[in-house]
Scaffold this motif. Structure first.
Motif, short mmCIF file in Angstrom:
data_model
loop_
_atom_site.label_atom_id
_atom_site.label_comp_id
_atom_site.label_asym_id
_atom_site.label_seq_id
_atom_site.Cartn_x
_atom_site.Cartn_y
_atom_site.Cartn_z
N HIS A 191 4.34 1.23 2.53
CA HIS A 191 4.21 0.07 3.10
C HIS A 191 4.72 -1.14 2.29
CE1 HIS A 191 1.16 1.13 6.01
NE2 HIS A 191 0.79 2.13 5.34
N ALA A 221 4.98 10.66 1.10
CA ALA A 221 4.20 9.42 0.79
C ALA A 221 4.61 8.48 1.78
CB ALA A 221 4.47 8.68 -0.24
N LYS A 222 3.66 7.48 2.39
CA LYS A 222 3.83 6.69 3.74
C LYS A 222 3.95 5.28 2.67
CE LYS A 222 2.37 4.99 8.15
NZ LYS A 222 1.38 5.09 8.92
N GLU A 237 0.19 5.73 0.56
CA GLU A 237 -0.52 6.56 1.16
C GLU A 237 0.23 7.92 0.76
OE1 GLU A 237 -2.39 5.76 5.35
OE2 GLU A 237 -0.88 4.35 5.34
N TYR A 238 -0.51 8.51 0.07
CA TYR A 238 0.12 9.76 -0.61
C TYR A 238 -0.53 11.03 0.18
CZ TYR A 238 1.75 7.26 -4.42
OH TYR A 238 2.34 6.37 -5.43
N HIS A 239 0.41 12.31 0.55
CA HIS A 239 -0.02 13.21 1.41
C HIS A 239 0.64 14.47 0.93
CE1 HIS A 239 3.50 12.75 3.72
NE2 HIS A 239 3.36 11.37 3.75
N MET A 244 0.90 -1.22 0.00
CA MET A 244 0.08 0.13 -0.10
C MET A 244 0.87 1.26 -0.04
SD MET A 244 -3.10 1.00 2.74
CE MET A 244 -2.06 1.09 4.12
#
Length: 516
Positions: free
Chosen positions: A308, A305-306, A299-301, A297
């Protein structure tokens, strides 16, 4: 201290050791007469635009004591003529058969195989080479390994780079630089290897600990002519066929599984690590009979990005400060390279969260109540699309793009760049990007052929003015992507290189420093 001697050079060229030749010290091989100093050997070969033989007198005046020239007659190989200095025939000129093709290996032998004393990581691909080499250098430096870089932004010890002319230096300069790194106790060298460098045999004498493939999309077709030949040049870095090798040793391979060429190449290689930033490919990676690095996975912000990550070495969460999906791929390729080279898993993962954005690669410049500006080197259709898609993630208003295309380069990509800009941006501004000897309006006209609605496209050929007017019109929630020049601090008009920087222009207009 001399690097070699005349007799040693003659021997490594394959010369007859029974000949009675006067011996004397040699310090360096030089392909640029302007760099020649006392006790150097000058290599005079024909380049793409200039014949080095023209500069032999200049090299002798500067102190060259040996001249190497190319002969296309095998019967003339290693024939020695003598040239005049101070009205005496004292400068030996050696004819060398197929000198251009052999130059990397000759330089490697002359400098005592420096790449065998270093951990050289060669990175090739259309996009991402600079970012990946910089990320590797950041990480290995944080892990206390003295690291050097050879590439687009510059050559030298990490954070102390000298400007470079080409992505991959000449065959002689590559080996000379590596020899200098050995003297300075460098352990790791992260090196960009271009398709030109491969096709021109600039790295044939190179021994790599690892080679990395990023991706392949349209670029440099003015030189390679077809995508097939362009791909073949890249593949030659990894090709296990001894007859087709373009490096002495390509080491372990780290290949981007998300690229269609990469998928095929992984199947042909034995020592290979497969890398993907697509969660949909994770199951396929695990099914491969090879080490892998993938993601479950992302997670863009607003700040990055985070990630996984899952891999053969273990699983982890990486907090990246770099923008866009393609930078997730760049980070994973850098991490995979270090893991493949047996760096400790937890040390690499811990360092990954400290990795910083690269100059001119999705570089963010922002201040309160002003549009966010992103400066990026994207100068191919694929890179421009990825940069715009990455910018869109962080855009709450309109997405602007300012770009142009280089003169005297692949004209076929110009309308493709327009199609991408029109599809992925809300507002498009065309401007100059190193027009060189081409008429700037001819370049603009070529680009415009790719637009479906020219009424929405603004043309401001002066790049500083294009940025100035766009910043004046854009709103605080807008994002402006300035594409094409990235780290470059010049504009080439005609044959003159003028100082110019996108970053300097933006900072001057906004009165701020770059920040994330």
């Amino acid at each position: 201290m001399a690097t070699s001697t005349f007799k040693t050079l003659f021997k490594l060229l394959g010369g007859d050791q029974t000949l009675k030749l006067k011996d004397f010290p040699l310090d360096n091989l030089r392909i640029d007469s302007r760099k020649v100093k006392e006790n150097d050997a000058f290599v005079a070969i024909k380049g793409s635009s200039v014949n080095g033989r023209k500069f032999i007198p200049e090299a002798i005046s500067a102190g060259a004591v040996v001249i190497l020239i190319e002969t296309h007659k095998k019967s003339n190989d290693l024939k020695i003529d003598y040239l005049k200095k101070d009205n005496q025939l004292v400068i030996p000129q050696i004819n060398v058969f197929q000198l251009s093709q052999r130059l990397s290996e000759i330089a490697n032998d002359f400098y005592h195989s420096p790449s065998k004393k270093l951990s050289v990581i060669g990175v090739t691909g259309t996009n991402g080479k600079t970012t990946i080499t910089q990320l590797i250098a950041q990480c290995t430096t944080l892990l206390n390994d003295k690291t050097a870089i050879l590439g687009t932004i510059g050559n030298g010890i990490y954070n102390h780079l000298e400007p470079s002319i080409n992505t991959t230096a000449s065959a002689i300069d590559v080996q000379s630089l590596l020899a200098d790194f050995v003297k300075k106790n460098v352990k790791v060298v992260a090196m960009e290897i271009s398709s030109h460098g491969l096709a021109m045999n600039r790295v044939k004498g190179l021994n790599c600990a690892a080679t990395v493939f990023t991706n392949l999309s349209r670029d440099h077709l003015d030189y390679h002519k077809t995508m097939s030949k362009y791909a073949q040049a890249k593949w030659s870095l990894f090709n296990p066929d001894e007859k087709e090798k373009h490096v002495s040793n390509s080491g372990k391979s780290i290949i981007n599984y998300d690229d269609k060429y990469g998928k095929r190449w992984i199947e042909k290689l034995s020592q290979v690590t497969a890398v993907s930033c697509q969660p949909k490919f994770l199951r396929r990676l695990k099914a491969l009979n090879t080490p892998y690095v993938g993601v479950s996975m992302i997670e863009y912000h607003d700040k990055g990005a985070k990630i996984h990550m899952e891999s053969t070495w273990g699983n982890a969460i990486i907090n990246s400060r770099l923008l866009g999906e393609f930078n997730v791929s760049n980070i994973l390729l850098a991490i995979a390279t270090l893991l493949t080279l047996d760096y400790p898993f937890f040390a690499v993962i811990n360092m990954a969260s400290f990795l910083k954005p690269i100059c001119g690669r999705m570089e963010v410049i922002h201040s309160n109540n002003n549009p966010t500006v992103i400066v990026d080197y994207a100068h191919t259709p694929d890179a421009l699309q990825k940069a715009l898609q990455a910018s869109r993630i962080h855009c709450k208003g309109s997405l602007w793009v300012i770009f142009g295309c280089g003169g005297d380069r692949d004209t076929g990509k110009r309308p493709l760049m327009a199609e991408i800009a029109e599809q992925f941006a809300d507002r498009v501004v065309l401007t100059n990007d190193n027009p060189r000897t081409e008429d700037e309006m001819n370049i603009i006209h070529d680009i415009q052929q790719g637009f479906h609605n020219n009424k929405e496209i603004q043309v401001i050929t002066d790049r500083a003015q294009a940025i100035t007017q766009t910043l004046a019109k854009a709103k605080p929630n807008d994002v402006i992507l300035i594409a094409g020049k990235g780290h470059e601090d010049y504009q080439i008009i005609g044959k003159t290189k003028y100082h110019y920087s996108d970053q300097e222009t933006v900072k001057q207009l906004l009165g701020i420093e770059s920040q994330l």
